[in-house]
Structure formats: structure tokens, C-alpha cells
Enzyme design. Sequence first.
Site, PDB file in Angstrom:
ATOM      1  N   GLU A  57     121.081 109.635  -7.408  1.00  0.00           N
ATOM      2  CA  GLU A  57     119.770 110.263  -7.248  1.00  0.00           C
ATOM      3  C   GLU A  57     119.938 111.688  -6.694  1.00  0.00           C
ATOM      4  O   GLU A  57     119.234 112.608  -7.115  1.00  0.00           O
ATOM      5  CB  GLU A  57     118.897 109.396  -6.323  1.00  0.00           C
ATOM      6  CG  GLU A  57     117.556 109.967  -5.961  1.00  0.00           C
ATOM      7  CD  GLU A  57     116.626 110.251  -7.138  1.00  0.00           C
ATOM      8  OE1 GLU A  57     116.934 109.849  -8.275  1.00  0.00           O
ATOM      9  OE2 GLU A  57     115.596 110.919  -6.910  1.00  0.00           O
ATOM     10  N   ASN A  63      90.656  93.978   5.069  1.00  0.00           N
ATOM     11  CA  ASN A  63      91.861  94.331   4.313  1.00  0.00           C
ATOM     12  C   ASN A  63      93.007  93.518   4.871  1.00  0.00           C
ATOM     13  O   ASN A  63      93.073  93.314   6.085  1.00  0.00           O
ATOM     14  CB  ASN A  63      92.225  95.807   4.508  1.00  0.00           C
ATOM     15  CG  ASN A  63      91.293  96.738   3.784  1.00  0.00           C
ATOM     16  OD1 ASN A  63      90.382  96.299   3.098  1.00  0.00           O
ATOM     17  ND2 ASN A  63      91.514  98.030   3.974  1.00  0.00           N
ATOM     18  N   GLY A  64      93.935  93.107   4.025  1.00  0.00           N
ATOM     19  CA  GLY A  64      95.096  92.362   4.508  1.00  0.00           C
ATOM     20  C   GLY A  64      95.054  90.928   4.021  1.00  0.00           C
ATOM     21  O   GLY A  64      94.317  90.592   3.086  1.00  0.00           O
ATOM     22  N   HIS A  76     140.050 107.829 -11.239  1.00  0.00           N
ATOM     23  CA  HIS A  76     140.155 107.426 -12.650  1.00  0.00           C
ATOM     24  C   HIS A  76     139.652 108.528 -13.582  1.00  0.00           C
ATOM     25  O   HIS A  76     139.241 108.248 -14.705  1.00  0.00           O
ATOM     26  CB  HIS A  76     139.387 106.125 -12.882  1.00  0.00           C
ATOM     27  CG  HIS A  76     139.932 104.983 -12.075  1.00  0.00           C
ATOM     28  ND1 HIS A  76     141.194 104.478 -12.272  1.00  0.00           N
ATOM     29  CD2 HIS A  76     139.414 104.284 -11.042  1.00  0.00           C
ATOM     30  CE1 HIS A  76     141.427 103.507 -11.411  1.00  0.00           C
ATOM     31  NE2 HIS A  76     140.355 103.372 -10.638  1.00  0.00           N
ATOM     32  N   TRP A 127      90.966  94.464  -3.784  1.00  0.00           N
ATOM     33  CA  TRP A 127      92.078  94.231  -4.719  1.00  0.00           C
ATOM     34  C   TRP A 127      92.439  92.752  -4.551  1.00  0.00           C
ATOM     35  O   TRP A 127      92.961  92.339  -3.522  1.00  0.00           O
ATOM     36  CB  TRP A 127      93.263  95.137  -4.377  1.00  0.00           C
ATOM     37  CG  TRP A 127      94.478  94.912  -5.216  1.00  0.00           C
ATOM     38  CD1 TRP A 127      95.520  94.075  -4.967  1.00  0.00           C
ATOM     39  CD2 TRP A 127      94.789  95.545  -6.448  1.00  0.00           C
ATOM     40  NE1 TRP A 127      96.459  94.151  -5.962  1.00  0.00           N
ATOM     41  CE2 TRP A 127      96.036  95.046  -6.888  1.00  0.00           C
ATOM     42  CE3 TRP A 127      94.134  96.505  -7.237  1.00  0.00           C
ATOM     43  CZ2 TRP A 127      96.642  95.460  -8.074  1.00  0.00           C
ATOM     44  CZ3 TRP A 127      94.743  96.915  -8.411  1.00  0.00           C
ATOM     45  CH2 TRP A 127      95.977  96.397  -8.818  1.00  0.00           C
ATOM     46  N   ARG A 167      93.320 104.213  -4.542  1.00  0.00           N
ATOM     47  CA  ARG A 167      94.191 103.125  -4.095  1.00  0.00           C
ATOM     48  C   ARG A 167      94.191 101.957  -5.072  1.00  0.00           C
ATOM     49  O   ARG A 167      95.086 101.114  -5.030  1.00  0.00           O
ATOM     50  CB  ARG A 167      93.744 102.617  -2.714  1.00  0.00           C
ATOM     51  CG  ARG A 167      93.901 103.649  -1.621  1.00  0.00           C
ATOM     52  CD  ARG A 167      93.288 103.148  -0.343  1.00  0.00           C
ATOM     53  NE  ARG A 167      93.994 102.000   0.182  1.00  0.00           N
ATOM     54  CZ  ARG A 167      95.029 102.055   0.996  1.00  0.00           C
ATOM     55  NH1 ARG A 167      95.491 103.240   1.373  1.00  0.00           N
ATOM     56  NH2 ARG A 167      95.606 100.980   1.440  1.00  0.00           N
ATOM     57  N   LYS A 205     118.629 115.013  -8.613  1.00  0.00           N
ATOM     58  CA  LYS A 205     117.723 115.991  -7.988  1.00  0.00           C
ATOM     59  C   LYS A 205     118.294 117.397  -8.133  1.00  0.00           C
ATOM     60  O   LYS A 205     117.571 118.332  -8.463  1.00  0.00           O
ATOM     61  CB  LYS A 205     117.532 115.696  -6.483  1.00  0.00           C
ATOM     62  CG  LYS A 205     116.670 114.520  -6.111  1.00  0.00           C
ATOM     63  CD  LYS A 205     115.188 114.749  -6.183  1.00  0.00           C
ATOM     64  CE  LYS A 205     114.682 114.376  -7.528  1.00  0.00           C
ATOM     65  NZ  LYS A 205     114.488 113.005  -7.865  1.00  0.00           N
ATOM     66  N   LYS A 240     106.440 115.707 -15.684  1.00  0.00           N
ATOM     67  CA  LYS A 240     106.230 114.728 -14.617  1.00  0.00           C
ATOM     68  C   LYS A 240     106.109 113.324 -15.190  1.00  0.00           C
ATOM     69  O   LYS A 240     106.693 112.375 -14.687  1.00  0.00           O
ATOM     70  CB  LYS A 240     104.957 115.094 -13.837  1.00  0.00           C
ATOM     71  CG  LYS A 240     104.659 114.164 -12.677  1.00  0.00           C
ATOM     72  CD  LYS A 240     105.672 114.349 -11.577  1.00  0.00           C
ATOM     73  CE  LYS A 240     105.608 113.290 -10.512  1.00  0.00           C
ATOM     74  NZ  LYS A 240     106.876 113.202  -9.766  1.00  0.00           N
ATOM     75  N   GLU A 281     118.033 118.573 -11.747  1.00  0.00           N
ATOM     76  CA  GLU A 281     116.657 118.805 -12.189  1.00  0.00           C
ATOM     77  C   GLU A 281     116.113 120.148 -11.723  1.00  0.00           C
ATOM     78  O   GLU A 281     115.478 120.850 -12.498  1.00  0.00           O
ATOM     79  CB  GLU A 281     115.726 117.711 -11.605  1.00  0.00           C
ATOM     80  CG  GLU A 281     115.754 116.392 -12.310  1.00  0.00           C
ATOM     81  CD  GLU A 281     114.802 115.397 -11.646  1.00  0.00           C
ATOM     82  OE1 GLU A 281     113.971 114.838 -12.352  1.00  0.00           O
ATOM     83  OE2 GLU A 281     114.891 115.185 -10.425  1.00  0.00           O
ATOM     84  N   CYS A 297      92.874  97.158  -1.060  1.00  0.00           N
ATOM     85  CA  CYS A 297      91.511  97.169  -0.518  1.00  0.00           C
ATOM     86  C   CYS A 297      91.234  98.418   0.325  1.00  0.00           C
ATOM     87  O   CYS A 297      92.143  99.029   0.868  1.00  0.00           O
ATOM     88  CB  CYS A 297      91.307  95.947   0.363  1.00  0.00           C
ATOM     89  SG  CYS A 297      91.713  94.419  -0.457  1.00  0.00           S
TER      90      CYS A 297
HETATM   91  C1  G6P Z   1     110.240 111.852 -15.659  1.00  0.00           C
HETATM   92  C2  G6P Z   1     110.147 112.481 -14.275  1.00  0.00           C
HETATM   93  C3  G6P Z   1     111.096 111.780 -13.317  1.00  0.00           C
HETATM   94  C4  G6P Z   1     110.799 110.297 -13.293  1.00  0.00           C
HETATM   95  C5  G6P Z   1     110.848 109.690 -14.701  1.00  0.00           C
HETATM   96  C6  G6P Z   1     110.305 108.288 -14.711  1.00  0.00           C
HETATM   97  O1  G6P Z   1     111.494 112.109 -16.208  1.00  0.00           O
HETATM   98  O2  G6P Z   1     110.472 113.868 -14.357  1.00  0.00           O
HETATM   99  O3  G6P Z   1     110.925 112.313 -12.017  1.00  0.00           O
HETATM  100  O4  G6P Z   1     111.729 109.654 -12.469  1.00  0.00           O
HETATM  101  O5  G6P Z   1     110.021 110.444 -15.583  1.00  0.00           O
HETATM  102  O6  G6P Z   1     108.952 108.357 -14.377  1.00  0.00           O
HETATM  103  P1  G6P Z   1     108.114 107.144 -13.809  1.00  0.00           P
HETATM  104  O7  G6P Z   1     106.711 107.700 -13.671  1.00  0.00           O
HETATM  105  O8  G6P Z   1     108.173 106.061 -14.841  1.00  0.00           O
HETATM  106  O9  G6P Z   1     108.712 106.747 -12.525  1.00  0.00           O
END
Ligand code: G6P
Length: 609
Positions: free
Chosen positions: A482, A99-100, A505, A75, A27, A486, A604, A489, A2
Site C-alpha cells: 500500500e 442507536n446500537g 530472489h 438501519w 450514513r 501511494k 476516484k 499514485e 442509525c
Molecule cells: C481506484 C482508486 C483507488 C481505489 C480503487 C478501488 O483505482 O483510485 O484509490 O483503491 O479504485 O476503489 P474502491 O472504491 O472499490 O475501493
Amino acid sequence: MCGIVGAVAQRNITPILIEGLLRLEYRGYDSAGVAVLAEGNGIQRVRAVGKVIELQNALQATPATGHLGIAHTRWATHGKPAEHNAHPHMSGKLAIVHNGIIENHSPLRKKLIELGYQFTSETDTEVVAHLIAHYYSESHDLLDAFRTALGELHGAYALALMHEDQPETLYCARMGSPLVIGQGSDEHYIGSDPLALLQVTDRFRYLEEGDHARLTINTCEIWDRDNLSVDRPLTRYEHAAHSLEKGEYRHYMLKEIFEQPQAIRDTLAGIVGDDHVLTAILGPDAETRLVDIANIHIVACGTSYHAGLVARYWIEDQAGIPCTVEVASEYRYRTVVVPDNTLLITISQSGETADTLAALRFAKDQGYLATLAICNVAGSSLVREADWRLLTHAGPEIGVASTKAFTTQLVALLWLTTALAQVRGKPADQIAANVKALKDLPAIIEQALTLEPRITTLAERFANKHHALFLGRGTHYPIAMEGALKLKEISYIHAEAYAAGELKHGPLALVDEDMPVVSVAPSDALLEKLKSNLEEVRARGGQLITFACETIDQTNDSNHEIINLPFVEGCISPILYTIPLQLLSYHVALVKGTDVDKPRNLAKSVTVE
Ligand code: G6P
């Protein structure tokens, strides 16, 4: 989620309210409405299901102009998306937007029906409208009636109120959902997000929890939860946190790393109470549906998959529900055994990732109890097609390497874990500890972000490296994954993550003085085991870099660089340890001179298989 906009001015405020609603569209919402007071005309209310454009069309048919007004994008939580459930809600000559979630709406509704009030919606908000009207009918003092009603509400709210008897006054209050007051020249505004008001002002007062206020064109009175008059400082809005501009930052990725405290605050707004979580965000019968869940399958891609891996530890540990996590591209093509009463959770920043979307569609025929999308884009396909949705409010994420989307996904998943534990009657102190930890998180992340200068220097050590290992244990193993993703990437350094116990191992064979080994070492039950794993690396000449809790007794030496992070309670620790790994990969990429925001070969949003 909302959105609220309100205004009191000398000019016609309807276009300002509509522009504000348009600015809140990102939003996500399902209906919109506006109430405007024109002297002599009373309150004119116009509402419409669908986009703000539908409301604009309705306003063309029934124009409403005036100098006092409130507007809302809704929403749905209590009551389906429908015009009669859209805000503003009215009781006689009074209109409110909210909202809430008002948790005690049922007993209040019962009491008000007994008093003779007639309800025209299924919302929790209409209860508040009648409650204020009821107290006003007794005291004839609107401020007093507003305060008395607020004192009876349990849950979360940002509220705005107007009454025909006071055509020059706007009231508002905040508890658990954000609300700001914007100051113009002889005009005042309110908004659930300053972005809604940037077209008319850049000067804001941020209400604090429990505050309520009374505004006219040239006065602004604010009181705290004890009804004591307070002064909230007038601040100038420096830059639009969620704007599409890089602003002062060199790259979107860095900007998005630094936006994480606010993104987390926005994600939590309206969904946590004092010591418990507000489950109604998942729908009116959420509690019953959450109790029915006996198993959970999580499906996602890339960084979102890593968020799911962390959640498995939380869900099994805190809610006692069996949970599996799988990449969507595998899940969608295999035979899946779905036990009775299994919830499928898909996690995605974009909500458009082809494999994740296909997995959701595939799951529809597999006999799941329900599907839930955790997503950052309200209008995305994933959100539209899932049975339930839990939105993250990270704002637009432009950098290909996901940062703030990941940490807000973790926040949403810890919230969900807490909700599952709460409805199962797990100890109240555990629930309260999670809620407190979530609320403390933005400030702790701000502390972690101050490590940037130290990490900038550290990054230079990676200039000539071609490989790196990342180690973690427990919930921090997916954080190591992760961190490795990063680095891969955006710096194109080959990085692998291992559960530290797996080192001997196989991967230990790779360790020599040319191999940086990055580890995350929170102060938890697995710390001593992790330390032994690190000694195995050290004994083989490996270059250790450890992000460690400040309470751990370890010293730097030429082969072991230790960077301290603040002590935090267990559950939010993986979110905290994500931050230095993001900063490390960003600064290594700078050293390497890569295209940080648009790394080669990556997209992306991967909307093809
Ligand atoms: C692409 C992006 C990643 C992302 C993945 C999943 O590979 O480069 O950064 O984690 O898609 O995307 P999503 O929008 O489903 O989180």
C-alpha cells in the site's frame, strides 16, 4: 447506520428534526420516524419506510408540531425494514429512539411479555421502551426508571427518551454509540453526530461512555455511569470533519489522513462492547451464520485489495478459517472453485467499482454461502446487492489516493475477524485484547500523525529519485504494498513492494546508493528476520528508511534513517504503520509538485472495466 436527532425548544422543532435527519442521510438507513409532543395533544408519531422525503410526505398528510421531539433514521438489525419496526418506539405515553444493539433483548422481552407488555415490533429497541415504562409505573420517577432500565441493558446504545408527563424534558444516554448535546439560546438539542445539528448550533457537549442527561430549554444536567453529576465541557465545533471543504488543509488527501482517528471512532461506534464485538450488526441470526462459514474468498481492487491481503493473515491466524484474496478483474473472468460454506467478501470504498461489482454479480451463481460487502457508501450498488453489509464510516473521501477508507476497511476487517473468532469460542482474552486494541487505535494514530514534520524533511530525499523499494513481512507486507502504491499514485515515482524475504530472489540486484528502500519494522516475531534482510540492503549501499517500533534497538547512521513509532499489540500494528507511509507519499508528492488530489490518469471511482 442509525441516526438520532432530538430537541427541546420554545419554537416548533419538527423542521429542525427533519433537517437533522437529512444531514444524517449519508450514513445510510432504510426508514425514518419522528415523535413530537405538543402540549395538550400528546405524542404524535409519524414513521415511514424509505428516504426522509417519505417521512416528509407522511408529515404533510399528518402534520406534527411541538416544542419537544425525537427523530431517527434506522438501519435494520433486529426486524426487517418496515414502518412498525421504525423508531420512535412507544410504550404508553413514552417514546424512545435508539442507536446500537441491545444484546440481552430476548430475556428482557420475555420478562416484559410476562409482565403484560405487548410488542408491536421485532426490534431490540421496543424492549427498552417497555422496560423504562415498567420501572416508571413502579417508581413514578422517570429519571430513576431510566437509570434502572439502563442498568439492565447489555450491548451498545445511544438513547433519547421523552414522556407526555414531562412535556418540557428530554432524556438521553450513551454507551458504545456516540451522542452529543447541542446548546442553543434557550434550547437544547441532541444528535448522534454534531453534523445533524450544525444548522442550529455550533456549541456541543460530548457525552462520555456511560453518561446520561436530562435537558430542558435552559438546563442541562449530566450524570456519569455511577449517577454522579458531571460537567462535560461546552466546545465550539471548529470545522465539519466530514464536510466537503478542505478547511485548513492544503489538500483533501492531507485532511483525510488527519481525519483517520475520527473515522475509526465512527466506524467502531455501536459495534463493539466492553470486551467483545456486537455481531448483530450483521443481522439478527448473525451468530449462526458466522459459525457456518468454513472458507472465505475476498475480492477487491486497488487499495481495498490491500486491505483484504492484511485480513487474510488475521482471519487464518485468529479465526482458523482458510482465506484467499484476489483482485476483482482477475477473479471475475476465471473458473472459481467454491468449497462448501464459503463466504465471499467484497471490499470497496465507493461500492461502485465496476470490476468489484461485476465480481459480486458473478459470485451470485457460484454457490457461495453468502456475500458480504465492506463499503464506505451506504446506498452504493455493492451494498444494495450483497446479502450482508458492514459499513465503514470514513465520511466522503475526495482525494483519489485512498487513505481513511483503507484504515477504516482494516478496522472493519479486524472487527469481522474478531466476530468470527468470538462465535467459534476462541479464548475470551484474545477477543477482549482485539476490542481493546481497536478502541485504543484512534489515540495511537493521533500519536503517529505527530511524525509529520520529521517525514516532511525525509521526503526531500526523494526529490531526485525515480525508483523506490518497500519491504515488509507478515501483515506488514501488504502495508508495504500500500505504501508503494501511494507513492506511485501521487508522486509518479516507480515503487515496488516485496515481502522482505523475497529480496534476494531478484530485487536485490536493483539496490544501489540511488535506491531508497523503505521498510516497516514492528516489534513482532519476524523482526529478527527483517533485520537480516535490511543488512543485505545495507551491505550493497542501499539507502534505508525504516519505520520501526520504539522498543527496537537500532541506531541512525548516514545510510539508515530510523523513525520510531509507538509500541502496539500485534493485531493493530499494520493499521498504525500505514500512517507514516501515507504521510511520506503525500510529502514526496509536494516536493515533486504533482496534483496530489487528482493525480494524472487516475479516477476516484473506476466505474468502467
Ligand atoms: C481506484 C482508486 C483507488 C481505489 C480503487 C478501488 O483505482 O483510485 O484509490 O483503491 O479504485 O476503489 P474502491 O472504491 O472499490 O475501493
